[in-house]
Design an enzyme around this catalytic site. Structure first.
Site, PDB file in Angstrom:
ATOM      1  CB  CYS A 182     -20.572 -30.782  27.348  1.00 37.67           C
ATOM      2  SG  CYS A 182     -21.426 -29.792  26.367  1.00 37.67           S
ATOM      3  CG  ASP A 194     -20.104 -24.913  18.186  1.00 41.56           C
ATOM      4  OD1 ASP A 194     -19.224 -24.491  17.304  1.00 41.56           O
ATOM      5  OD2 ASP A 194     -20.612 -25.596  18.185  1.00 41.56           O
ATOM      6  CG  HIS A 206      -4.045 -50.061  11.636  1.00 43.27           C
ATOM      7  ND1 HIS A 206      -3.877 -50.602  10.353  1.00 43.27           N
ATOM      8  CD2 HIS A 206      -5.475 -50.377  11.891  1.00 43.27           C
ATOM      9  CE1 HIS A 206      -5.124 -51.199   9.745  1.00 43.27           C
ATOM     10  NE2 HIS A 206      -6.022 -51.329  10.938  1.00 43.27           N
ATOM     11  CD  GLU A 245     -24.417 -25.926  20.615  1.00 40.64           C
ATOM     12  OE1 GLU A 245     -25.803 -25.771  20.596  1.00 40.64           O
ATOM     13  OE2 GLU A 245     -23.808 -26.677  19.895  1.00 40.64           O
TER      14      GLU A 245
END
Lengths: 206, 787
Positions: B723, B677, B425, B653
């Site tokens: 990405c 990766d 929170h 990857e």
């Protein structure tokens, strides 16, 4: 009828169980963890060792000590079960004269202890399947005027029948219950050792 | 603290299980654990007399819990109770819990000073986690009888189940009626529990998709059930925190860098000076402190509602509900302890209950409990909340919501949090206030007043930085200017000085991420396993369509690249349990998972195809190694009926995929390189392992060579995107553009910065720079070249 007779019973039981140790273990290997014979042999050998060292004043003391020894030395579930039997058997005989009736009460107390401990019911394929008919036969024999030896002989005979009747049963208690249906077709080792104990009692407490 | 006895047939087994469980708790906090196992070292068996002795060893006034293996262990333990002193036997409980799971749970719970009953209950639940995980025996446990006069069943639809805030709403509502209200979790079989107790409701561990039985007895039973049924229908009024775009700079700097003198506020409250009085006085003090805390929390709630938002303010309703918790209060008021000790032990126990829950989100609610605990304790000992007169950088153990909402953003330049975790929170509130936050600094020593600085972009936290932190101050100034310019131009395309346009997109794992990605040219990576990562049950096709649609809408209908479930490795999915693998990163990951069980993938492809008919969508398959896998994936897609215009691509990857990209990418529309990766597989180094993390550097020339090979090797017309994390680093982004990558997908908040950087770049120069980088011998050398 006193300490000596009951000492003989325990010694005789020990030698009987020793002789039958391989047989009991074989029965147990079919449906359990293959240790009933060696466990009982070890437990009763320890009882004999105590008898060799200590002399007892009363039957109840003797039986209670035997019970405690079995509790600590047997190892398997039969430790607390037979241990409880002898503890309660001894307690019931405290201060009592040894008669067919008082021994009958003591046997009931002992078997009550087994039931309380193991929570077995008739037909669960346990030692109780030998004990239950034995108690009934004992009572009937006493009612018919039998002496202690006669009543115990009747009990042993009934126990043997109960023992044989365990063979087709499916185990519902103990390690054998893990086998389920596969436990059927084997004689219960606990009912077998119970019968041996009672037969020994009939021989020695006559 | 209670004592524990382990009864087993085997001494070796007992010693091993005790060793296993002991590891869970620091030595000083461990309960006494006595063992009664085996007739000797090697003979199997149990001995009632030995059990009785072990009970005597473990005996404590708080009681003894006995855990057992099977068969005679149970008989011997029962018998042992007849041997021990009856007074001792009274406080001994035999547990039917499985030995290993039960003992681990018992040791952990006992170490918190929990009561015998609480430890017994925790031990009994020991199997639940495993059963839940393996999906067996979940619904076959029949809830214990609920004696309520009237019952209804409700479904739990809100995202995180009955976590603190919705649970507080249930509790608050249940208490309003003159009725005894109970809750039973029908899905797990837990309960019934008193619905008026937050701590009891928490133990139900209610997740999304679970069914609850609400029972009520008493004059208002019908009204109570109607009201609770309506609340359930409204998803327990669980408004997700921060559903609106976080306004950057709302009060804090909104940057990822901060520097200032440390304000260390991670000390436990000192209770040593407390003078306990008699029980009545202690009770009254407890009540007074509770009242003080209540007044403070109400003020905080109202202030937060006015300045931050109502969703954030609801956090304080949950904290207020804790103060009203009847079970908790009862424990405090009837404890035979001083008021602070009573509060502390009750709240610590509750916090550990939360920490024992399965859902990471719910586990973090423990910090709300500790926050309330400290508030009450401060009230009891008259301590003042750390509120430094001068400004600085706040260092806290955990960032609770109350602190995050109440720190003065004018004076607190940032918050460094020792605990890891970014969904608390407190972190949510701080972010929405634009206060720089850096989590996971660990136990590094921070002297009060020492100069400290962090740079979240560089993952750096430094105590006493060199040159008075000149580097960080410079970074701060630069980032502020950079951010201002970048934000102003975010919506413009990233066109290099020599006129080449590089698409800069955002990686998103939620609709919020998409909203936060200002200026993104779309999403180059929708992480579906993150989007639905906290779900217990697989989302339906419709739910996925809805979510993908919302993400596309948040990005103004720009293209989105949806990656199919990338599960495995370090990314488990609750609704797709996987077997344990010795080497999960080299095991069933990504597309590999679905070869044996394609159903979940098919559902996802159905959703993707449906959305693709409405808005520009690309589908991307992760963890591809062979052309056969690509062919399989395309067949699956074709079987579902891909609409015209749905672009299809794969992630690169695996080094093998990079090396044979020409055959692999044949017939595809695009490939996207997952640099994280690819780096760890190329360097054979786990980024999470600090011993070798240095080797796993995405700028390693070996990795760059593979990227270069992909760019050169793809068939004509196949777009190459990146990405991975490398695309979020402005310097690396230039290098990637220089290598010929057409499209970069970065973390959302970095998009404006990456775009700004590319606008200043001459692609011809970047190409030369990249060619040089390929020849270098280390990542450090590449960094020196680009930095």
């Amino acid at each position: 009828m006193g300490v000596e007779n009951f000492t003989n019973w325990l010694r005789d039981a020990a030698s009987t169980l020793h002789e039958n140790a391989a047989y009991l273990t074989e029965l147990d290997s079919a449906i359990g963890d293959a240790d009933h014979g060696s466990n009982m042999d070890r437990g009763f050998a320890a009882v004999v060792a105590v008898l060799d060292e200590v002399s007892f004043e009363s039957v109840d003391e003797l039986m209670k000590k035997a019970g405690m020894t079995l509790v600590s030395k047997v190892g398997g579930a039969s430790g607390p079960l037979y241990g409880t039997f002898f503890l309660r058997f001894g307690t019931a005989l405290a201060g009592a004269e040894i008669t067919p009736a008082t021994v009958g009460e003591a046997l009931k107390a002992g078997v009550g202890g087994i039931l309380a401990r193991g929570k077995a019911e008739l037909g669960d394929k346990t030692m109780y399947d030998a004990w239950a008919p034995a108690l009934d036969a004992y009572d009937d024999a006493v009612a018919g005027g039998a002496d202690l030896g006669g009543a115990l002989a009747a009990a042993a005979e009934a126990a043997a029948k109960g023992r044989d009747a365990t063979t087709p049963l499916v185990a519902r208690k103990g390690r054998a219950s893990y086998l389920g249906e596969r436990s059927a077709g084997h004689q219960d080792p606990g009912a077998t050792s119970t019968t041996l104990l009672l037969e020994s009692a009939a021989r020695t407490l006559a | 603290m209670i004592g524990i006895v382990v009864v087993s047939h085997s001494r070796a087994l007992a010693e091993a299980v005790v060793g296993l469980a002991s590891e869970m708790v620091a030595e000083g906090d461990r309960p006494v654990i006595a063992v009664a196992a085996g007739l000797d070292e090697t003979t199997f068996g149990t001995d009632a007399a030995a059990v009785a002795e072990a009970i005597a060893v473990a005996d404590s006034p708080d009681g003894v819990l006995v855990l057992l293996d099977l068969g005679s262990a149970v008989l011997s333990a029962e018998m042992a109770l007849e041997f021990v002193d009856p007074e001792v036997a009274e406080r001994v409980k035999l547990s039917s819990a499985p030995l290993v799971e039960g003992l681990v749970a018992a040791v952990v719970t006992a170490s918190t000073g929990a009561t015998l009953d609480a430890v017994l209950a925790e031990a009994s639940r020991g199997l639940a986690g495993k059963q839940d995980h393996l999906g067996d025996a979940v619904s076959e446990t029949s809830p214990t009888d609920d004696a309520s006069d009237h019952v209804i069943e409700v479904a739990v639809s809100n995202e995180h189940g009955l976590h603190a805030r919705p649970a507080a709403k249930v509790v608050g509502l249940a208490q309003k009626f003159e009725a005894r209200v109970t809750l039973t979790n029908l899905t797990t079989g837990k309960g019934p529990v008193d619905a008026g107790s937050l701590s009891m409701v928490a133990t139900l561990n209610v997740q999304q998709g679970h069914r609850l039985r609400v029972g009520a007895s008493g004059p208002d039973a019908h009204e109570a059930l109607a009201a609770l049924g309506a609340l359930a229908d409204r998803g327990f009024d669980d408004v997700p925190v921060a559903t609106t775009p976080a306004a950057v700079g709302k009060s804090g700097s909104g940057l990822d860098v901060a520097i200032g003198p440390a304000i260390v506020a991670d000390q436990e409250i000192d209770l040593s000076g407390y003078q306990a009085d008699d029980a009545d006085v202690e009770r009254q003090r407890s009540k007074d402190a509770r009242r003080t805390a209540e007044v403070q929390l109400i003020a905080l709630r109202d202030q937060t509602a006015a300045t931050v938002g109502t969703a954030e303010a609801a956090i304080f309703d949950a904290q207020l509900a804790l103060l009203d918790d009847a079970v908790l209060l009862d424990a405090v008021l009837h404890a035979d302890k001083s008021a602070p000790d009573a509060w502390k032990s009750a709240m610590d126990e509750l916090a550990s209950t939360f920490e024992g829950l399965d859902d990471p989100y719910q586990r973090e609610r423990a910090q709300d409990v500790r926050s309330v605990r400290d508030r009450v304790l401060r009230a009891l000992v008259g301590a003042v909340e750390a509120s430094p007169a001068d400004g600085g950088l706040l260092v806290v153990r955990e960032l609770d919501a109350a602190t995050a909402a109440s720190v003065d953003a004018e004076r607190i330049v940032g918050v460094a949090v020792r605990a890891a975790g970014t969904t608390g929170h407190g972190v949510i509130v701080a972010r929405s206030r634009g206060i720089p936050v850096f989590t996971g600094i660990g136990d590094v020593a921070v002297p009060s007043g020492a100069l400290v600085a962090f740079d979240a972009r560089a993952h750096e936290f430094v105590v006493d930085p060199a040159d008075g932190g000149k580097r960080f101050r410079t970074a701060l100034r630069e980032r502020a200017v950079e951010r201002e310019v970048a934000l102003a131009e975010a919506e413009q395309p990233a066109v290099t000085v020599d006129g080449q346009t590089i698409a800069v997109l955002a990686n998103v794992g939620s609709v919020q991420d998409a909203l936060d990605a200002r200026g993104a040219d779309g999403s180059g990576l929708v992480r579906t396993e993150v989007l639905f990562g906290d779900r217990r049950v697989a989302p339906t096709v419709d739910e996925q369509v809805e979510a993908f649609r919302a993400i596309a809408a948040a990005l103004d209908g720009k293209p989105i690249t949806i990656r199919t479930w990338d599960v495995g490795g370090d990314k488990p999915l609750a609704f797709l349990p996987q077997g344990r693998e010795a080497n999960p990163f080299l095991g069933e990951r990504g597309i590999r998972v679905f070869r044996r069980q394609p159903e979940l993938l098919r559902d996802q492809l159905r959703a993707i195809c449906q959305v693709a008919a409405e808005t520009p969508v690309q589908v991307m398959f992760p963890m591809v190694t062979t052309a056969e896998e690509v062919a399989w994936a395309r067949e699956e897609l074709a079987a579902i009926g891909a609409p015209e215009g749905l672009k299809v691509g794969i992630m690169v990857e695996v080094p093998a995929a990079a090396l044979r990209i020409a055959t692999l990418a044949d017939g595809l529309d695009f490939v996207s390189i997952g640099t994280n990766d690819l780096t760890q597989y190329t360097t054979a180094s786990d980024r999470g392992n600090s011993a070798v993390a240095g080797l796993a550097d995405g700028l390693d020339p070996a990795v760059l060579q593979l990227i270069d090979r992909v760019v050169r090797g793809v068939p004509a017309g196949v777009e190459v995107a990146v990405c991975g994390d490398l695309a979020s680093d402005p310097d690396a982004a230039v290098l990637l553009a220089g290598l010929g990558v057409h499209e970069l997908s970065a973390v959302g908040p970095q998009v404006p910065t990456i775009k700004a950087r590319l606008r200043k770049t001459n692609l011809a120069n970047a190409t030369k720079l990249a060619a040089k980088a390929l020849q270098l011998d280390s990542a450090a050398a590449v960094r020196a070249l680009t930095g």
